[in-house]
Design a protein around this motif. Structure first.
Motif, PDB file in Angstrom:
ATOM      1  N   TRP A 140       0.837  -1.201   0.000  1.00 19.05           N
ATOM      2  CA  TRP A 140       0.000   0.000   0.000  1.00 19.05           C
ATOM      3  C   TRP A 140       0.874   1.255   0.000  1.00 19.05           C
ATOM      4  O   TRP A 140       0.638   2.201  -0.755  1.00 19.05           O
ATOM      5  N   ILE A 141       1.925   1.232   0.825  1.00 19.41           N
ATOM      6  CA  ILE A 141       2.818   2.395   0.910  1.00 19.41           C
ATOM      7  C   ILE A 141       3.528   2.612  -0.421  1.00 19.41           C
ATOM      8  O   ILE A 141       3.630   3.746  -0.923  1.00 19.41           O
ATOM      9  N   VAL A 142       4.004   1.511  -1.002  1.00 18.74           N
ATOM     10  CA  VAL A 142       4.708   1.627  -2.291  1.00 18.74           C
ATOM     11  C   VAL A 142       3.765   2.176  -3.358  1.00 18.74           C
ATOM     12  O   VAL A 142       4.159   3.035  -4.160  1.00 18.74           O
ATOM     13  N   ASN A 143       2.531   1.695  -3.347  1.00 16.44           N
ATOM     14  CA  ASN A 143       1.540   2.193  -4.309  1.00 16.44           C
ATOM     15  C   ASN A 143       1.312   3.683  -4.154  1.00 16.44           C
ATOM     16  O   ASN A 143       1.273   4.434  -5.133  1.00 16.44           O
ATOM     17  N   ILE A 144       1.160   4.096  -2.925  1.00 12.05           N
ATOM     18  CA  ILE A 144       0.906   5.516  -2.646  1.00 12.05           C
ATOM     19  C   ILE A 144       2.090   6.350  -3.130  1.00 12.05           C
ATOM     20  O   ILE A 144       1.920   7.373  -3.803  1.00 12.05           O
ATOM     21  N   ILE A 145       3.303   5.880  -2.812  1.00 10.12           N
ATOM     22  CA  ILE A 145       4.502   6.631  -3.222  1.00 10.12           C
ATOM     23  C   ILE A 145       4.576   6.710  -4.745  1.00 10.12           C
ATOM     24  O   ILE A 145       4.878   7.773  -5.318  1.00 10.12           O
ATOM     25  N   PHE A 146       4.255   5.599  -5.383  1.00  7.41           N
ATOM     26  CA  PHE A 146       4.291   5.569  -6.842  1.00  7.41           C
ATOM     27  C   PHE A 146       3.307   6.558  -7.446  1.00  7.41           C
ATOM     28  O   PHE A 146       3.642   7.310  -8.379  1.00  7.41           O
ATOM     29  N   TYR A 147       2.087   6.558  -6.905  1.00  2.00           N
ATOM     30  CA  TYR A 147       1.078   7.478  -7.437  1.00  2.00           C
ATOM     31  C   TYR A 147       1.474   8.920  -7.199  1.00  2.00           C
ATOM     32  O   TYR A 147       1.262   9.784  -8.062  1.00  2.00           O
ATOM     33  N   ILE A 148       2.062   9.190  -6.051  1.00  2.00           N
ATOM     34  CA  ILE A 148       2.487  10.568  -5.752  1.00  2.00           C
ATOM     35  C   ILE A 148       3.587  10.991  -6.723  1.00  2.00           C
ATOM     36  O   ILE A 148       3.561  12.113  -7.274  1.00  2.00           O
ATOM     37  N   LEU A 149       4.538  10.084  -6.943  1.00  2.00           N
ATOM     38  CA  LEU A 149       5.626  10.417  -7.869  1.00  2.00           C
ATOM     39  C   LEU A 149       5.091  10.649  -9.281  1.00  2.00           C
ATOM     40  O   LEU A 149       5.519  11.590  -9.975  1.00  2.00           O
ATOM     41  N   GLN A 150       4.169   9.786  -9.682  1.00  2.00           N
ATOM     42  CA  GLN A 150       3.589   9.916 -11.019  1.00  2.00           C
ATOM     43  C   GLN A 150       2.871  11.258 -11.161  1.00  2.00           C
ATOM     44  O   GLN A 150       3.032  11.970 -12.158  1.00  2.00           O
ATOM     45  N   ALA A 151       2.073  11.591 -10.155  1.00  2.00           N
ATOM     46  CA  ALA A 151       1.340  12.863 -10.186  1.00  2.00           C
ATOM     47  C   ALA A 151       2.311  14.038 -10.210  1.00  2.00           C
ATOM     48  O   ALA A 151       2.130  15.000 -10.970  1.00  2.00           O
ATOM     49  N   ALA A 152       3.365  13.938  -9.406  1.00  2.00           N
ATOM     50  CA  ALA A 152       4.353  15.029  -9.353  1.00  2.00           C
ATOM     51  C   ALA A 152       5.046  15.188 -10.704  1.00  2.00           C
ATOM     52  O   ALA A 152       5.266  16.324 -11.179  1.00  2.00           O
ATOM     53  N   LEU A 153       5.360  14.066 -11.321  1.00  7.37           N
ATOM     54  CA  LEU A 153       6.030  14.121 -12.630  1.00  7.37           C
ATOM     55  C   LEU A 153       5.129  14.777 -13.670  1.00  7.37           C
ATOM     56  O   LEU A 153       5.572  15.647 -14.444  1.00  7.37           O
TER      57      LEU A 153
END
Lengths: 140, 282
Positions: A68-81
């Motif tokens: 769950w944490i990895v997913n959240i981090i991934f989505y945040i990074l994607q959104a930031a990019l």
């Protein structure tokens, strides 16, 4: 993370092996002749099984939490990019084609660059996202 | 004297314990009715009870019957214990009077009970009207609660199934056909058609053709997944058919959007490749 999980998996394997050995031993003991020993061993097996269940549950919960944490981090990074790309290149079109090719949606496609016939960064990101998702879905 | 008092006290205590035990063993629906304030002699609302029955059972045995004859049979041992001169109608239970807790009646003497039983029918008719709507509201609330619990269980199962299964959704042949068709059309349009008309016109024609060709492909049964959104919509009172129809429509719109994205992506890539090779060759 992997090391911790690996350690837990090894512990689990050991417990399973121990339970299996104890069960084999239990099958050799006659309940009638050596009831006390049988009962003691059975209690041990039950205790070990409960311990294993608890261990498995906690490991599964830990894995789910990490996922769950990895997913959240991934989505945040994607959104930031995506936000950073849009911020940097909002005025530049990805490519320019004759505007009559993409009529009547030329304004929507060109958003936010405003260049006639251009393909805006937003539209291109959305299209690429979808195509990559379909591609990954097909591959997986 | 003291021994006699003790014996009579013990027998009264024993009787009370026995009556308490019997009350606890009685039909749980009766207990719920007493808590709610629902009378046994209320014949009009018995139909409502029966219609609401499947929903109202939270932890009750579905085989339990609410019919008065059953309940009156169950009540009869209790009534015979407290006194044969009492009113034996099922509605005339002491608990109906005030506190819903059966134990609160322990301290009442038998005279109080009989007074309560006798006085009940007078006020019953006037309070029935008032108690019916809150009862219905409570039953409705309980049925919704039941549905919410079931949906919650379904959601948990769906999530568990999703976690366990490695392949949640496969590309069915029609979807693959659509995507391939979009790619090929994009290449064709870039090479031959785009100089004459908009690129979206051939795409719309293609989508119309897909709608017609859909029936010739094997239909893949798409299992309707219970998500938080569908559960919330169901609980808000929207019928399941409407939700399914809407979900189906959204799914089709999603497919069309996916085709459009693939088509546009392929078109732009083709355009860029042609420009690249054209500039290199020149």
């Amino acid at each position: 993370m992997l090391k911790v999980l690996q350690k837990d998996a090894e512990q689990e394997m050991e417990m399973r092996t121990e339970i299996q050995n104890m069960r084999l031993e239990l099958s050799t003991i006659s309940m009638m002749d050596e009831f006390a020993r049988y009962a003691r061993l059975e209690r041990k097996i039950n205790k070990m099984t409960d311990k294993l269940k608890t261990h498995v549950k906690s490991r599964a919960a830990q894995q789910a939490k990490i996922k769950w944490i990895v997913n959240i981090i991934f989505y945040i990074l994607q959104a930031a990019l995506m936000v950073s790309l849009i911020w940097k290149y909002y005025a530049d079109p990805v490519t320019v084609v004759p505007s009559k090719w993409i009529s009547p949606l030329e304004r929507l496609v060109a958003f936010p660059s405003g260049v006639a016939g251009g393909v805006g960064i937003t539209c291109w990101l959305v299209v690429c996202n979808k195509v990559v998702a379909i591609g990954l879905h097909a591959v997986s | 004297m003291e021994a006699g008092d003790e014996a009579s006290g013990r027998s009264a205590a024993q009787r009370r314990a026995e009556s308490r035990r019997r009350r606890l063993l009685q039909n749980s629906e009766q207990r719920m009715n007493r808590i709610v304030g629902f009378g046994k002699g209320d014949a009009d609302s018995s139909e409502d009870r029966h219609t609401m029955e499947p929903r109202f059972h939270l932890d009750l045995d579905p085989n339990d019957a609410w019919t008065p004859p059953v309940s009156s049979k169950r009540l009869s041992p209790y009534i015979s214990e407290t006194g044969g001169s009492k009113n034996t109608t099922p509605s005339s239970t002491p608990e109906r009077r005030g506190s819903p807790l059966p134990d609160s009646r322990e301290d009442l003497g038998e005279d109080d009970l009989s007074r309560g039983v006798r006085q009940r029918p007078r006020g019953e008719l006037s309070s029935d009207e008032h108690s019916r709507s809150p009862r219905r509201g409570l039953q409705k609330y309980l049925s919704r609660f039941d549905d919410a619990m079931k949906l919650r269980g379904q959601l948990a199962n769906e999530k568990a199934a999703q976690d366990s299964s490695s392949d949640p959704e496969e590309l069915d042949p029609f979807r693959l056909f659509r995507l391939t068709g979009s790619v090929l059309l994009a290449v064709f349009v870039r090479i031959f058609v785009c100089q004459y008309l908009s690129i979206f016109a051939p795409f719309l024609t293609l989508e119309l053709a897909y709608m017609g060709l859909y029936k010739y492909f094997p239909k893949v049964e798409k299992k309707s997944k219970t998500t938080v959104l569908t559960a919330a919509l169901l609980l808000s009172g929207i019928p399941a058919e409407v939700i399914n129809h809407s979900m189906d429509t959204y799914r089709k719109m999603g497919d069309v959007f996916a085709d459009l994205c693939v088509y546009f992506f392929t078109f732009i890539m083709c355009h860029e490749l042609i420009l690249l090779f054209g500039s290199e060759s020149s």
